[in-house]
Design an enzyme around this catalytic site. Structure first.
Site, short mmCIF file in Angstrom:
data_model
loop_
_atom_site.label_atom_id
_atom_site.label_comp_id
_atom_site.label_asym_id
_atom_site.label_seq_id
_atom_site.Cartn_x
_atom_site.Cartn_y
_atom_site.Cartn_z
N GLU A 23 -4.70 0.72 -8.50
CA GLU A 23 -3.44 1.20 -9.19
C GLU A 23 -2.39 0.36 -9.26
O GLU A 23 -1.60 -0.37 -8.79
CB GLU A 23 -2.99 1.83 -7.92
N ASN A 51 -4.68 7.14 -1.56
CA ASN A 51 -3.57 6.95 0.00
C ASN A 51 -2.80 7.67 0.78
O ASN A 51 -2.47 7.84 1.46
CB ASN A 51 -2.51 4.97 1.07
N HIS A 104 -1.84 -2.56 -6.68
CA HIS A 104 -2.52 -2.21 -5.52
C HIS A 104 -4.06 -2.09 -5.62
O HIS A 104 -4.51 -1.20 -5.95
CB HIS A 104 -2.19 -0.88 -4.92
N SER A 145 0.81 -1.35 0.24
CA SER A 145 -0.36 -0.05 0.11
C SER A 145 0.81 1.22 -0.09
O SER A 145 0.26 2.92 -0.22
CB SER A 145 -0.79 0.00 1.33
N1 CAA Z 1 -16.78 -9.30 0.33
C1 CAA Z 1 -16.81 -8.96 -0.81
N2 CAA Z 1 -17.90 -8.46 -0.97
C2 CAA Z 1 -18.34 -7.44 -0.04
C3 CAA Z 1 -17.95 -7.55 1.20
C4 CAA Z 1 -15.78 -8.28 1.12
N3 CAA Z 1 -15.15 -8.02 2.27
N4 CAA Z 1 -17.90 -6.48 1.73
C5 CAA Z 1 -19.25 -6.09 1.42
N5 CAA Z 1 -19.27 -7.07 -0.12
C6 CAA Z 1 -20.44 -6.33 -0.98
C7 CAA Z 1 -21.79 -6.70 -0.40
O1 CAA Z 1 -22.19 -8.80 -0.65
C8 CAA Z 1 -22.82 -5.68 -1.41
O2 CAA Z 1 -23.09 -6.80 -2.44
P1 CAA Z 1 -24.61 -6.81 -3.44
O3 CAA Z 1 -24.41 -5.50 -3.41
O4 CAA Z 1 -24.08 -7.40 -4.60
O5 CAA Z 1 -25.16 -7.28 -2.41
C9 CAA Z 1 -21.67 -4.83 -1.39
O6 CAA Z 1 -19.84 -5.37 -0.95
C10 CAA Z 1 -22.19 -3.70 -0.84
O7 CAA Z 1 -22.60 -4.50 0.45
P2 CAA Z 1 -23.15 -3.63 2.19
O8 CAA Z 1 -24.92 -3.71 1.52
O9 CAA Z 1 -23.18 -4.94 3.35
O10 CAA Z 1 -22.46 -2.67 2.38
P3 CAA Z 1 -22.55 -1.15 2.41
O11 CAA Z 1 -23.00 -0.90 1.00
O12 CAA Z 1 -22.45 -0.60 3.70
O13 CAA Z 1 -20.67 -1.47 1.43
C11 CAA Z 1 -18.70 -0.74 1.71
C12 CAA Z 1 -20.07 -1.77 2.44
C13 CAA Z 1 -18.33 -1.07 0.17
C14 CAA Z 1 -17.31 -1.18 2.28
C15 CAA Z 1 -18.59 0.60 1.33
O14 CAA Z 1 -19.34 1.01 2.21
C16 CAA Z 1 -17.06 1.22 0.61
O15 CAA Z 1 -17.02 1.09 -0.12
N6 CAA Z 1 -16.65 2.23 2.09
C17 CAA Z 1 -15.30 2.26 1.76
C18 CAA Z 1 -14.33 1.33 1.31
C19 CAA Z 1 -12.54 1.99 1.14
O16 CAA Z 1 -13.06 2.68 0.93
N7 CAA Z 1 -12.39 1.14 1.05
C20 CAA Z 1 -11.08 1.26 0.54
C21 CAA Z 1 -10.00 0.99 1.86
S1 CAA Z 1 -8.14 1.87 1.17
C22 CAA Z 1 -7.91 0.56 0.89
O17 CAA Z 1 -8.37 -0.62 0.70
C23 CAA Z 1 -6.03 0.96 0.58
C24 CAA Z 1 -4.69 0.67 1.64
O18 CAA Z 1 -3.94 0.62 1.47
C25 CAA Z 1 -4.85 0.86 3.16
#
Ligand code: CAA
Length: 280
Positions: A149, A187, A137, A116
């Site tokens: 990325e 990030n 990434h 990351s």
């Molecule tokens: N694996 C697979 N699918 C998943 C999942 C997982 N861990 N978590 C959620 N989902 C799926 C669900 O099954 C659902 O799919 P459907 O709509 O097809 O049924 C969909 O994602 C939406 O999930 P939920 O309805 O349970 O919940 P939500 O609508 O609140 O979405 C979220 C959850 C996708 C996590 C959303 O809140 C989101 O986009 N959050 C921001 C995530 C983000 O910013 N990620 C980047 C982090 S930084 C990073 O990763 C980089 C690093 O280097 C640190």
């Protein structure tokens, strides 16, 4: 395309799930229990998708049939086209892994790191082939997030980049090309925002709930920054801030003391059931 994913934590298992949708995928972790847990978690996610009628049973079966667990890297049957590592974010651990991989006959794959924020050029220098090495990434949760990325190191060839652009497309995701820089793009922007949210909290400007509601409803973010920090893991957020700070020596990336204190106390977010919020 045959893919080897090394590291079966949250990112490795999510990445393996993505690749298993398009071809044979081998998942390995030094801790075999982690690999087994990852497969169980993937099965659960896929079953939920099927029960919600978001996925057909045939697609679920295809992913599970393509997903092979390895207890030992030497069990890998034949060569692979892509090796992607998602092991712990420690340069020394990744370099040691590349050393081990050099001794296996994996063919002439693309070597990718899901780091990351670590330097791709530095990791590449320890890899079997720096010209075929790239940063790939993914974002958590990898099966859901559309972005990858692609980060070129100093020696990454244009051909490696072009091949990876096609691979990302085959996954149904979008890639952006990023020149090597600490934190890449996402990030570099996201993690300082989380650090600032910690400062806002520490100064008593607003409660965690109100900080998150403010950013969800006032900036249309799917999650507020503190809930996101818990989701990513406070230790990971701190690691990335430390890389940004150490690489640039710019005080704007200095991790907030509250963040450091929480990590020291083992309040790591969802994975430890406690962060800015409590989880059961
Ligand atoms: N694996 C697979 N699918 C998943 C999942 C997982 N861990 N978590 C959620 N989902 C799926 C669900 O099954 C659902 O799919 P459907 O709509 O097809 O049924 C969909 O994602 C939406 O999930 P939920 O309805 O349970 O919940 P939500 O609508 O609140 O979405 C979220 C959850 C996708 C996590 C959303 O809140 C989101 O986009 N959050 C921001 C995530 C983000 O910013 N990620 C980047 C982090 S930084 C990073 O990763 C980089 C690093 O280097 C640190």
């Amino acid at each position: 395309m045959r893919v080897l994913v090394i590291g079966a934590g949250t990112m490795g298992s999510g990445i393996a799930q993505c690749f298993a949708g398009i071809g044979p995928t081998y998942l390995y972790d030094v801790n075999n229990e982690v690999t087994i847990k990852a497969k169980v978690a993937i099965e659960k996610i896929l079953e939920r998708q099927v029960s919600r009628e978001r996925m057909t049973v045939a697609d679920k079966d295809l992913i599970l049939n393509n997903l092979n667990l390895l207890e030992d890297l030497r069990e890998l049957p034949g060569q692979v086209d892509l090796v992607i590592e998602a092991v712990a974010e420690r340069a020394e651990i990744k370099k040691k892994l590349f050393q081990e991989l050099k001794e296996l006959n994996l063919g002439q794959p693309i070597w990718a790191s899901n780091t990351s924020s670590l330097s791709i050029t530095e990791l590449a220098a320890h890899s079997p082939d720096p010209t075929a090495f790239i940063g790939m990434h993914f974002f958590n949760p990898a099966p859901v997030m559309k972005l990858v990325e692609l980060i070129k190191g100093e020696r990454t060839s244009d051909e490696t980049l072009a091949q990876c652009q096609k691979i990302v497309e085959a996954l149904g995701k979008t890639s952006v090309q990023v020149e090597e820089a600490p934190g890449f793009v996402v990030n570099r922007l996201l993690i300082p925002m989380i650090n600032e949210a910690v400062a806002v909290l520490a100064e008593g400007v607003a409660t965690p709930e109100d900080i998150d509601t403010a950013m969800k409803l006032g900036a249309n973010h799917p999650m507020g920054p503190l809930a996101l920090a818990d989701f990513i893991g406070l230790d990971i957020v701190l690691d990335i801030l430390n890389v940004l700070h150490d690489e640039t020596l710019d005080p704007k990336y200095r991790p907030h003391l509250l963040l450091k204190k929480m990590v020291r106390a083992g309040k790591l977010g969802r994975k430890s059931n406690e962060g800015f919020y409590q989880y059961s």
